[in-house]
Design a protein around this motif. Structure first.
Motif, mmCIF file in Angstrom:
data_model
loop_
_atom_site.group_PDB
_atom_site.id
_atom_site.type_symbol
_atom_site.label_atom_id
_atom_site.label_comp_id
_atom_site.label_asym_id
_atom_site.label_seq_id
_atom_site.Cartn_x
_atom_site.Cartn_y
_atom_site.Cartn_z
ATOM 1 N N PRO B 73 0.793 -1.230 0.000
ATOM 2 C CA PRO B 73 0.000 0.000 0.000
ATOM 3 C C PRO B 73 0.821 1.274 0.000
ATOM 4 N N MET B 288 -2.382 4.810 4.887
ATOM 5 C CA MET B 288 -3.770 5.058 5.288
ATOM 6 C C MET B 288 -4.281 4.047 6.301
ATOM 7 N N MET B 289 -3.854 2.829 6.096
ATOM 8 C CA MET B 289 -4.288 1.745 6.958
ATOM 9 C C MET B 289 -3.907 1.990 8.416
ATOM 10 N N GLU B 291 -4.166 4.400 10.348
ATOM 11 C CA GLU B 291 -5.134 5.100 11.162
ATOM 12 C C GLU B 291 -6.346 4.246 11.496
ATOM 13 N N VAL B 292 -6.718 3.364 10.589
ATOM 14 C CA VAL B 292 -7.939 2.589 10.811
ATOM 15 C C VAL B 292 -7.703 1.231 11.447
#
Lengths: 345, 345
Positions: B73, B288-289, B291-292
């Motif tokens: 990613p 991005m991953m 954070e989630v």
DNA sequence: ATAAAAAGGTGAAACGTTACACAAATCCCT
DNA sequence: AGGGATTTGTGTAACGTTTCACCTTTTTAT
């Protein structure tokens, strides 16, 4: 920088002969000549100029690949797989990010066509491919991954996908078997063939179990169309928020891809719900992340490696052979992978 | 399929004039003629044949981008960003996955060179770029993202990166501030400039705090070199397993990228440890991953959007202007993002 | 011995652009 | 009115391949 001319001079033959060697047309050629030419090629480090070749032949061994966004791990993986598959067959791949925007897609196809590329693989699956008809008519061969070729007006030359209905039925049945009755559906705009199919699959399975589908439980990405796939997880997060604050919230949710599922898990947690204790989540795709996230994600696996191989070989076949491709669409099997994000109600 | 010839005929001008219009050389041209030509272009849907143009000019507006793997990613995101930045400047991008293998990289560069491409961005950061010297000498402009241009023997024309030492110092200081003393370092093979730098940064910060670095706590990807980045999380998982079963295990771990951190979290959980209660994990990159995921990952953010913009503009500048590029390396700031995967010991 | 066929090569036009040197028409200055 | 500038445009040789008709020499069949 050395051209065929120099090679020819070095080997004491004509350029035609060099050309024949390069293109493997040496059936009727003295083996001694062949050797001399090869020797010269090696010595001069000759590399055929692909621009000249392309100009002359009007075609090149390059495929276009148009995906929603390579920043989304699913498409990142698919891109890599497709590139590998193409390379095995001597083709290169040009990757384009179109954010599922038909206008951008058309622009890319236009540009690819201008570069003499005649084969392109589409990762998006709009309901209609009419905006590409013009190019299909001009001779562009368009392949689709993630949808079938029905109703595409002849635009799609070949395609590969799971059976969308079966995939979501598998997921839904799993959830129903776990005792869930209020099952939500999270998706971006439901305007693609695959999303429509997955929703339909869920509804049909629901009905089969005697449950009436509840419209208020399908979240179809209102107001998020600009997101593209760039911040996919964000969509799942927004969606679950709205869903969970409903008067009669769902106990389980099926998302249209794993990134949404990951976002949904995050969003649920932020609201104080825990997965799978308070809500079951099932994704779609089975990206690598699905296995390592917490909790590991139950999901529907798409056999992406297999799909990539198939679509690439079909497309190349379409490009290289003159006669019709047999079996233009091939369907592969989706598989339910049960992990820890779903549980008995 | 209509060429300049037809356009010229339609507009009643010569092909030279059409060529001038296409290339924006209409300073000295009657506006009426210009309009007539444009009209003809529009009517005939003329698109310049890029192969011919390339053959003639010997150059094209395309950049190569060689990344470890777009299935990771981080690189997926970088690829997308670079593509966007290049497009703004009228360039296309050819993305290649080289799995950090110098041989594969050299092969790609060779092939790009054969396609007349003269600018390429490298995502890997080997300690030496000697295997590309040959192409640099032939005129290929090579840019590097994620490392500086020192010690590259003139191979690297321009580069952008964070200061690797500062980045890992930030992370280490955070951990030390939280009371950690046994801090592990997880990485794939430590044979790249950025990884060496990050390890050095950690060690220097450790020493500054009076802690002697413990060699047994740096996990350098033995026996995993074939993984590439394809199953990056797997590395983190394997690493944490070994680290946690040490006699004197670490209480915190700094990984060289977020994917490893995600894998490490998964691996720790599988061993019954929980993050951050039993072990703190800090990543690198801020994909991005991060954070989630659960728990949200504390990490060092690289300003990828900014880096992409910079490297693309520098490279294009190098390509288009004749004089030396000023400031061949630019350094951007890393930033500590504190989330929930680290906590007070 | 002769004709026909096979084997091994070659010449040169085309592919669609670009770029440079040059041509024609108009304008301006003295 | 003469002559240089300026404006606006053109002709054409490349760029490095591919392709196809054709040429020469050798082999084979009768």
């Amino acid at each position: 920088m050395a051209g065929m001319k120099e090679v020819a001079r070095h080997a004491g033959v004509s350029v035609s002969t060099v050309s024949n060697v390069i293109n493997g047309r040496h059936q009727k050629m003295a083996v001694e000549t062949l050797n001399r030419v090869n020797e010269a090629i090696r010595k001069l480090k000759f590399t055929p100029n692909s621009a000249a070749r392309q100009l002359k032949t009007g075609q090149i061994k390059t495929l276009g690949l148009i995906v929603p966004s390579v920043a989304n791990p699913f498409w990142g993986q698919v891109s890599h797989l497709i590139e590998t598959a193409a390379q095995k067959r001597g083709y290169q791949v040009l990757i384009c990010n179109a954010e599922r925007d038909p206008v951008v897609e058309a622009r890319y196809v236009e540009s690819l066509f201008g570069s003499s590329i005649r084969g392109v693989i589409l990762g998006s699956s709009p309901e209609s491919f009419d905006y590409l008809k013009e190019y299909a008519d001009k001779g562009m061969k368009i392949a689709a991954i993630d949808r079938d070729n029905e109703g595409t007006n002849g635009v799609i030359a070949c395609s590969v996908s799971i059976n969308q209905l079966v995939g979501s039925r598998l997921a839904t049945r799993h959830l129903i078997g776990l005792g869930h009755k209020r099952i939500a559906f999270i998706s971006g705009p439901i305007g693609t063939n695959s999303r429509v199919g997955r929703l339909a699959g869920m509804n049909s399975e629901l009905e089969k179990a005697g449950i009436t589908p509840d419209e208020s439980l399908v979240w179809g990405g209102r107001n998020v169309s600009t997101f593209g796939d760039f911040r996919a997880a964000e969509i799942g997060r927004t969606a679950i928020r709205e869903l969970l604050t409903l008067d009669n919230p769902p106990t389980a949710v099926l998302t249209v891809n794993d990134m949404y599922a990951i976002g949904a898990c995050a969003g649920a947690r932020e609201l104080g719900y825990s997965v799978p204790e308070d809500i079951s989540v099932i994704g779609f795709d089975d990206i690598m992340m699905a296995e390592v996230m917490q909790p590991p994600l139950t999901t529907i696996r798409q056999p992406v490696a297999q799909m990539s191989e198939i679509i690439v070989s079909k497309l190349i076949e379409t490009l290289e052979s003159t006669d019709e491709v047999i079996e233009p669409h091939v369907e592969v099997s989706a598989e339910l992978i049960v992990r820890a994000s779903t549980r008995q109600l």
